[in-house]
Design a protein around this motif. Structure first.
Motif, short mmCIF file in Angstrom:
data_model
loop_
_atom_site.label_atom_id
_atom_site.label_comp_id
_atom_site.label_asym_id
_atom_site.label_seq_id
_atom_site.Cartn_x
_atom_site.Cartn_y
_atom_site.Cartn_z
N LEU A 1 38.05 24.83 17.03
CA LEU A 1 36.77 23.77 16.64
C LEU A 1 36.68 23.25 17.92
O LEU A 1 35.42 22.77 18.18
CB LEU A 1 37.66 22.82 15.79
N GLY B 1 38.97 17.64 7.21
CA GLY B 1 39.08 18.29 5.87
C GLY B 1 40.28 18.93 5.74
O GLY B 1 40.79 19.30 4.70
N PHE C 1 30.08 14.28 11.85
CA PHE C 1 30.69 14.79 10.51
C PHE C 1 30.21 15.24 9.46
O PHE C 1 30.12 16.17 8.72
CB PHE C 1 31.84 13.71 10.21
N PRO D 1 34.81 26.28 8.47
CA PRO D 1 35.45 25.24 9.21
C PRO D 1 35.46 25.69 10.99
O PRO D 1 35.44 24.75 11.79
CB PRO D 1 36.92 25.14 8.60
N ALA E 1 28.01 18.42 9.73
CA ALA E 1 28.87 19.62 9.90
C ALA E 1 29.45 20.08 8.48
O ALA E 1 29.58 21.40 8.33
CB ALA E 1 29.92 19.17 10.67
N ILE E 2 29.72 19.11 7.56
CA ILE E 2 30.47 19.55 6.44
C ILE E 2 29.51 19.86 5.36
O ILE E 2 29.76 20.66 4.18
CB ILE E 2 31.33 18.22 5.86
N SER F 1 32.56 22.93 18.69
CA SER F 1 32.08 21.55 19.31
C SER F 1 31.69 21.58 20.66
O SER F 1 30.48 21.31 21.00
CB SER F 1 33.43 20.63 19.20
N ARG G 1 32.32 24.09 12.76
CA ARG G 1 31.98 22.83 12.67
C ARG G 1 32.09 22.33 13.92
O ARG G 1 32.81 22.73 14.89
CB ARG G 1 32.51 22.32 11.39
N THR G 2 31.88 21.12 14.03
CA THR G 2 32.28 20.03 15.17
C THR G 2 33.83 19.69 14.85
O THR G 2 34.56 20.04 13.84
CB THR G 2 31.38 18.63 15.16
N GLY H 1 34.96 17.99 11.85
CA GLY H 1 35.23 18.87 10.60
C GLY H 1 36.47 19.11 10.21
O GLY H 1 37.07 19.53 9.19
#
Length: 274
Positions: free
Chosen positions: A67, A228, A208, A218, A211-212, A71, A221-222, A225
């Motif tokens: 991540l 989760g 957020f 996953p 991203a989701i 990001s 994502r950033t 994220g």
């Protein structure tokens, strides 16, 4: 004009209250993150046996190395493009004042009133039709567009105060519009540019919602994220969630602390320009 002792004390008391309001949530996160995993802490109470290993567990559970890379790639895609486009548009609206600049500027002002939540559904279908769902472009391209109104207004506020004599002198020396922009105005606008870059970095890193909704993987994502990962089928691991939140906030806090002087200087420069 002298300031009375009462006003000084009142100002300091207000600063203490504001500092407490800012610090207490972080303190609550830290204390909760140190409780045993799987528990549900109540209030702000220091645990008898602080679980510092929760931070390492949260780092692993959320797959944060992947991540971090994701990001970073999203930030590299969003921030430079937003800076370039916002600076050029701000220069056009604030200094060149081309025909129709007032109407165009009002459109960007209207863009500031559009919340992410209000355009999320049509944005989802548009990204789907473009074939970009579950890719980092599904986050990068919308963020560039959504950040554009603020970027343009921020840079326009700087360029609109630039003296016309500076541009006239450059024109007399034979400078073209591009040379006037790149060699004269951009170097002077570096404080505003750097502060805008900090804001765009913070907003992109902490994104957020997009991203989701637009990315299922996953790892694409950033950092936000990653939260989760602590929500399971039967509940949420609160201590690990708090530990993960602190880990996610750490890069943004470091960036802001490093560049806070430049950020404050840009705000003060804008306040005294005239």
């Amino acid at each position: 004009m002298r300031v009375s002792r009462r006003e000084v004390l009142l100002g300091r008391a207000l600063l203490v209250v504001l500092m407490a309001v800012t610090v207490v949530p972080f303190l609550s996160l830290l204390v909760t993150a140190l409780h045993p995993s799987g528990t549900y802490p109540e209030g702000i109470s220091w645990p008898a046996d602080p679980q510092w290993g929760n931070f390492a567990d949260a780092f692993t559970a959320a797959n944060m190395p992947a991540l971090l890379l994701s990001s970073a790639l999203i930030v590299v895609g969003v921030v430079p493009a937003s800076l370039v486009l916002g600076t050029m548009a701000g220069f056009a609206f604030g200094h060149l004042r081309m025909p129709g600049h007032r109407a165009g500027f009002l459109l960007f002002v209207v863009g500031l009133t559009l919340p992410f939540e209000g355009i999320l559904t049509p944005l989802y279908f548009q990204i789907r039709d473009m074939g970009l769902l579950n890719t980092r472009w599904a986050i990068i391209l919308p963020l560039i567009g959504l950040f554009m109104p603020f970027s343009v207004l921020w840079m326009r506020a700087f360029f609109v105060g630039m003296p016309d004599d500076l541009s006239e002198a450059a024109r007399i020396d034979g400078a073209t519009t591009w040379q006037l922009f790149w060699r004269v105005h951009v170097p002077i606008a570096m404080p505003a540019l750097s502060s805008l870059a900090i804001l765009l970095f913070l907003w992109t890193w902490n994104q957020f919602l997009l991203a989701i909704v637009l990315v299922d993987d996953p790892a694409k994502r950033t950092m936000a994220g990653a939260l989760g990962a602590f929500q399971g089928r039967f509940g949420t691991d609160i201590p690990l969630l708090c530990a993960g939140s602190l880990l996610i906030m750490t890069p943004t806090l470091v960036v802001f602390l490093i560049f806070q002087r430049r950020f404050v200087a840009a705000l003060l420069q804008g306040s005294v320009k005239g």
